[in-house]
Design a protein around this motif. Sequence first.
Motif, short mmCIF file in Angstrom:
data_model
loop_
_atom_site.label_atom_id
_atom_site.label_comp_id
_atom_site.label_asym_id
_atom_site.label_seq_id
_atom_site.Cartn_x
_atom_site.Cartn_y
_atom_site.Cartn_z
N GLY A 121 24.65 46.51 31.64
CA GLY A 121 23.86 46.89 32.80
C GLY A 121 24.31 48.22 33.40
O GLY A 121 23.47 49.08 33.76
N GLY A 149 16.78 41.56 35.32
CA GLY A 149 15.88 42.49 36.00
C GLY A 149 16.37 43.92 35.93
O GLY A 149 15.57 44.85 35.71
N LEU A 150 17.67 44.10 36.10
CA LEU A 150 18.25 45.44 36.03
C LEU A 150 18.07 46.04 34.64
O LEU A 150 17.65 47.21 34.50
CB LEU A 150 19.74 45.37 36.38
CG LEU A 150 20.55 46.65 36.16
CD1 LEU A 150 20.07 47.76 37.06
CD2 LEU A 150 22.03 46.38 36.41
N ARG A 151 18.34 45.27 33.61
CA ARG A 151 18.23 45.78 32.24
C ARG A 151 16.79 46.14 31.90
O ARG A 151 16.51 47.19 31.32
CB ARG A 151 18.79 44.75 31.26
CG ARG A 151 20.30 44.57 31.36
CD ARG A 151 20.75 43.23 30.78
NE ARG A 151 20.54 43.16 29.35
CZ ARG A 151 20.62 42.00 28.66
NH1 ARG A 151 20.84 40.86 29.29
NH2 ARG A 151 20.43 42.01 27.35
N ALA A 166 14.29 46.78 34.01
CA ALA A 166 13.81 47.89 34.84
C ALA A 166 14.36 49.23 34.35
O ALA A 166 13.64 50.24 34.31
CB ALA A 166 14.21 47.66 36.30
N ALA A 167 15.63 49.24 33.96
CA ALA A 167 16.23 50.48 33.47
C ALA A 167 15.57 50.94 32.18
O ALA A 167 15.24 52.13 32.01
CB ALA A 167 17.74 50.28 33.26
N LEU A 187 22.19 51.82 33.70
CA LEU A 187 22.04 52.49 34.98
C LEU A 187 22.51 53.94 34.91
O LEU A 187 21.86 54.86 35.43
CB LEU A 187 22.85 51.76 36.07
CG LEU A 187 22.14 50.70 36.90
CD1 LEU A 187 23.09 50.17 37.96
CD2 LEU A 187 20.88 51.24 37.52
N LEU A 247 19.20 38.80 38.34
CA LEU A 247 19.49 40.18 38.74
C LEU A 247 19.86 41.06 37.55
O LEU A 247 19.40 42.20 37.44
CB LEU A 247 20.62 40.18 39.78
CG LEU A 247 20.26 39.60 41.15
CD1 LEU A 247 21.50 39.48 42.03
CD2 LEU A 247 19.20 40.45 41.84
N MET A 248 20.68 40.53 36.63
CA MET A 248 21.10 41.34 35.48
C MET A 248 19.94 41.57 34.52
O MET A 248 19.75 42.69 34.01
CB MET A 248 22.27 40.68 34.76
CG MET A 248 22.83 41.51 33.61
SD MET A 248 23.37 43.18 34.11
CE MET A 248 24.87 42.77 35.00
#
Length: 256
Positions: A246, A123-125, A127-128, A250, A120-121
């Motif tokens: 992260g 993916g978040l990084r 994607a951002a 965001l 999840l982390m």
Amino acid sequence: MADRRTEALTALVWLTRLPVMRLLPDPLPSLSACAWAFPLAGLAVALPAALLLHAALGLGMSPLIAAILAVALLIRLTGALHEDGLADYADGCGGPTKERRLEIMRDSRIGSYGVLALVLMLGLRVAALAQLGQAAPLLAAGALVAAAVLSRAGMAVALAAMVPARPDGLGRSAGRVTARGATCAVALALALLICCAWLAGMTPTAILLAPLVCAAAQALLARHARRLLGGQTGDVLGAIQQMGEGATLLALVVAA
């Protein structure tokens, strides 16, 4: 000046895999003494990753591919130190007691909570950064550097504000960071953020929002660690860094 240089290089030894050990005297300064330079360690690993991100976008690669390459290089330069802390902390949260949680966190094996936290982390990084890169390559590069320095300043603050959860381990051996050391780390990170903002064309909203969101996210994780563990460990510090990075990315996506 020599002492400051030694402390800055020591921060690189603790927080990165850059080959600087041969430049340092023996014994090394304590981790607490070099905490003011944590943002510099973030800068040292984030700059090459930011340059790679910008170059990949300039060569026509998709924002997603460029973001994956940049995050991969960032992880390589840190030796996945902070990601490992996040995974261990996530696994430890599943324990029923403080003692069991600390025992799980020391286990080198990774569990389902740790895998999910990493996926999840990461993916978040990615994607951002990809979203920022699609809008403006320079903005994405600046965001990567800003997130790296702000999140590592939060580690210095955590070492000043939190007691060690164990009688041994990194959290104990690091020592307690002074209020002055933590303040210097935050001031240095904010100065680097302003430089990034000027070079990357960030909005005033982004400059204000990024450190506030980073600090809030790290404070929430620190509060959670106090409740579950009674204080900080090396894994908690790694999780705090990842949470801050992260959250910062965001915030910059929202403010872009």
